[in-house]
Design a protein around this motif. Structure first.
Motif, PDB file in Angstrom:
ATOM      1  N   ILE A   1       0.850  -1.192   0.000  1.00 13.33           N
ATOM      2  CA  ILE A   1       0.000   0.000   0.000  1.00 13.33           C
ATOM      3  C   ILE A   1       0.890   1.247   0.000  1.00 13.33           C
ATOM      4  O   ILE A   1       1.818   1.367   0.793  1.00 13.33           O
ATOM      5  N   GLY A   2       0.607   2.167  -0.897  1.00 12.09           N
ATOM      6  CA  GLY A   2       1.402   3.397  -1.033  1.00 12.09           C
ATOM      7  C   GLY A   2       2.515   3.289  -2.049  1.00 12.09           C
ATOM      8  O   GLY A   2       3.143   4.299  -2.407  1.00 12.09           O
ATOM      9  N   GLU A   3       2.808   2.065  -2.542  1.00 12.97           N
ATOM     10  CA  GLU A   3       3.884   1.857  -3.517  1.00 12.97           C
ATOM     11  C   GLU A   3       3.585   2.624  -4.808  1.00 12.97           C
ATOM     12  O   GLU A   3       2.461   2.634  -5.293  1.00 12.97           O
ATOM     13  N   GLN A   4       4.621   3.240  -5.361  1.00  9.16           N
ATOM     14  CA  GLN A   4       4.439   4.010  -6.589  1.00  9.16           C
ATOM     15  C   GLN A   4       4.481   3.099  -7.811  1.00  9.16           C
ATOM     16  O   GLN A   4       5.316   2.205  -7.915  1.00  9.16           O
ATOM     17  N   ILE A   5       3.553   3.341  -8.736  1.00  9.69           N
ATOM     18  CA  ILE A   5       3.502   2.579  -9.981  1.00  9.69           C
ATOM     19  C   ILE A   5       4.674   2.995 -10.874  1.00  9.69           C
ATOM     20  O   ILE A   5       4.978   4.182 -11.008  1.00  9.69           O
ATOM     21  N   GLN A   6       5.316   2.010 -11.504  1.00 15.15           N
ATOM     22  CA  GLN A   6       6.485   2.276 -12.347  1.00 15.15           C
ATOM     23  C   GLN A   6       6.207   1.868 -13.798  1.00 15.15           C
ATOM     24  O   GLN A   6       5.329   1.053 -14.077  1.00 15.15           O
TER      25      GLN A   6
ATOM     26  N   ALA B   1      -2.362  -3.162 -18.130  1.00 18.21           N
ATOM     27  CA  ALA B   1      -2.384  -1.710 -18.266  1.00 18.21           C
ATOM     28  C   ALA B   1      -1.011  -1.229 -18.723  1.00 18.21           C
ATOM     29  O   ALA B   1       0.007  -1.593 -18.122  1.00 18.21           O
ATOM     30  N   CYS B   2      -0.982  -0.397 -19.776  1.00 21.41           N
ATOM     31  CA  CYS B   2       0.294   0.034 -20.358  1.00 21.41           C
ATOM     32  C   CYS B   2       0.310   1.531 -20.601  1.00 21.41           C
ATOM     33  O   CYS B   2      -0.731   2.158 -20.808  1.00 21.41           O
ATOM     34  N   TYR B   3       1.522   2.076 -20.598  1.00 22.07           N
ATOM     35  CA  TYR B   3       1.749   3.435 -21.078  1.00 22.07           C
ATOM     36  C   TYR B   3       2.650   3.331 -22.306  1.00 22.07           C
ATOM     37  O   TYR B   3       3.788   2.885 -22.210  1.00 22.07           O
ATOM     38  N   LYS B   4       2.106   3.685 -23.461  1.00 17.65           N
ATOM     39  CA  LYS B   4       2.819   3.559 -24.736  1.00 17.65           C
ATOM     40  C   LYS B   4       3.386   2.141 -24.906  1.00 17.65           C
ATOM     41  O   LYS B   4       4.565   1.949 -25.194  1.00 17.65           O
ATOM     42  N   ASP B   5       2.512   1.160 -24.646  1.00 15.97           N
ATOM     43  CA  ASP B   5       2.793  -0.274 -24.830  1.00 15.97           C
ATOM     44  C   ASP B   5       3.760  -0.867 -23.800  1.00 15.97           C
ATOM     45  O   ASP B   5       4.147  -2.033 -23.916  1.00 15.97           O
ATOM     46  N   VAL B   6       4.164  -0.086 -22.790  1.00 15.61           N
ATOM     47  CA  VAL B   6       5.034  -0.597 -21.728  1.00 15.61           C
ATOM     48  C   VAL B   6       4.183  -0.775 -20.463  1.00 15.61           C
ATOM     49  O   VAL B   6       3.491   0.155 -20.036  1.00 15.61           O
ATOM     50  N   PRO B   7       4.194  -1.961 -19.832  1.00 10.81           N
ATOM     51  CA  PRO B   7       3.308  -2.237 -18.695  1.00 10.81           C
ATOM     52  C   PRO B   7       3.520  -1.306 -17.506  1.00 10.81           C
ATOM     53  O   PRO B   7       4.647  -0.914 -17.190  1.00 10.81           O
ATOM     54  N   LEU B   8       2.419  -0.966 -16.847  1.00 12.96           N
ATOM     55  CA  LEU B   8       2.460  -0.344 -15.533  1.00 12.96           C
ATOM     56  C   LEU B   8       2.686  -1.467 -14.523  1.00 12.96           C
ATOM     57  O   LEU B   8       2.035  -2.511 -14.609  1.00 12.96           O
ATOM     58  N   SER B   9       3.582  -1.255 -13.568  1.00 12.32           N
ATOM     59  CA  SER B   9       3.922  -2.369 -12.679  1.00 12.32           C
ATOM     60  C   SER B   9       4.228  -1.898 -11.267  1.00 12.32           C
ATOM     61  O   SER B   9       4.489  -0.717 -11.017  1.00 12.32           O
ATOM     62  N   THR B  10       4.177  -2.863 -10.333  1.00 15.82           N
ATOM     63  CA  THR B  10       4.656  -2.677  -8.970  1.00 15.82           C
ATOM     64  C   THR B  10       5.795  -3.671  -8.755  1.00 15.82           C
ATOM     65  O   THR B  10       6.187  -4.385  -9.679  1.00 15.82           O
TER      66      THR B  10
END
Length: 341
Positions: free
Chosen positions: A278-283, A316-325
């Motif tokens: 919880i609170g971790e920033q999405i990368q 979920a992606c930003y410009k085809d690169v996955p959003l991740s934790t």
């Protein structure tokens, strides 16, 4: 039936209770606070407050927790600094969806001080200023409104010290620092919905309390009540935009946004992988994310979302690169090629 008010703090509280309870008293100014009942009986002074509270008991708080907090603030002597800190993530003092008698009492005590404030002081205690301005309409037209206009004053930049040239330097030019733009300015964090309810007057809205690892859960308003059952929202992990400028939605201040993917009328909430902190920033791999420290406006936020969508694996992606934790990729249940916002 008539309420006559004077310049006392009790008069401010009395007007507020009448307005909150929808009481049909004729309200006018006079030399002393008094209340004339239908039978002709007259009540004066602080006894007016006691009578009105019995008429509108909801002003004490909607539940036991609100009532205890409201009473605590009624009993204490506060100052504007303490109140400003208390209102950081709250719309009202008792953290409910409606003002309580504590808001009315503190409003009456702070009003003269806030009237005398200059713009820098109102900016310094911005949470109190927001709260005060929100309550002002309750007392119209009986109390004159205080003109509120907040202006952001940028801090002074420290003077740059001239650096002495080092001997035998090779005079190599440094590459200019890259300016952080677009999506990299956003702060997306893993949050957990710890409580949720339908907005009391707008059935299409949820009012959620979301734990982001801060001192207190944030209040977030989401237009999802007609799209996703409340049972699917309770206690789930979500992705929250946490540096978005707070906005008041139907009387409730929303301090964030829950990310969803949508195609037409189909909507699904973005889900961080199980075990995410919880609170971790999405990368986003390869993207240097440096969130703005100051809250981002809705206009800037909307532009920064371009490039967000789900892929064929529902990731979920930003410009085809996955959003991740740290535990893996952020996903949705079934929507492919869906816009994310």
């Amino acid at each position: 039936m008539a309420l006559v008010f004077d310049n006392s703090p009790d008069s401010v509280v009395a007007i507020g209770i009448c307005k909150l309870g929808g009481l049909k008293y004729e309200i006018s100014s006079g030399s002393d606070l008094s209340l004339t009942l239908e039978a002709g009986d007259e009540i004066k002074g602080s006894a007016v407050i006691n009578f009105l509270v019995k008429e509108v008991p909801s002003v004490l708080g909607s539940d036991e927790k609100e009532q205890e907090e409201a009473q605590a603030w009624m009993d204490k002597k506060t100052n504007i600094g303490e109140l400003n800190k208390h209102l950081t993530l709250r719309v009202y003092i008792a953290d409910g969806l409606e003002p309580t008698i504590a808001d009315l009492r503190v409003f009456s005590q702070m009003r003269d001080q806030i009237i005398k404030q200059k713009a820098p002081q109102r900016n310094q205690f911005v949470n109190v200023t927001r709260w005060f301005n929100h309550l002002q309409s309750l007392f119209a037209p009986h109390l004159s409104a205080v003109a509120i206009k907040l202006a952001y004053t940028a801090p002074k930049k420290p003077e740059k010290k001239k650096q002495e040239k080092k001997p035998n330097s090779q005079n190599q030019r440094r590459a200019p620092a890259q300016k952080v733009t677009g999506f990299a300015r956003l702060c997306l964090q893993v949050g957990k919905i710890v409580s949720i309810e339908v907005h009391p007057t707008v059935e299409s809205l949820y009012v959620e309390k979301i734990d982001l690892g801060e001192d207190q859960p944030r209040t977030v308003v989401s237009k999802l009540a007609e799209k996703i059952p409340i049972g699917e929202m309770k206690d789930r992990l979500v992705v929250v935009a946490s540096n978005l400028l707070p906005a008041t939605l139907q009387g409730v201040e929303s301090a964030g946004l829950v990310f969803c993917a949508s195609i037409g009328d189909s909507v699904e909430v973005l889900s961080p992988p199980e075990g995410s902190k919880i609170g971790e920033q999405i990368q986003v791999q390869g993207l240097n994310i440096q969130p703005d420290k100051e809250p981002i406006t809705r206009k800037v936020f909307s532009k920064a979302l371009k490039g967000l969508k789900t892929n064929d694996d529902c990731v979920a992606c930003y410009k085809d690169v996955p959003l991740s934790t740290s535990k893996g990729n952020v996903t949705v249940a079934s929507l492919k090629g869906a816009e994310i916002k």
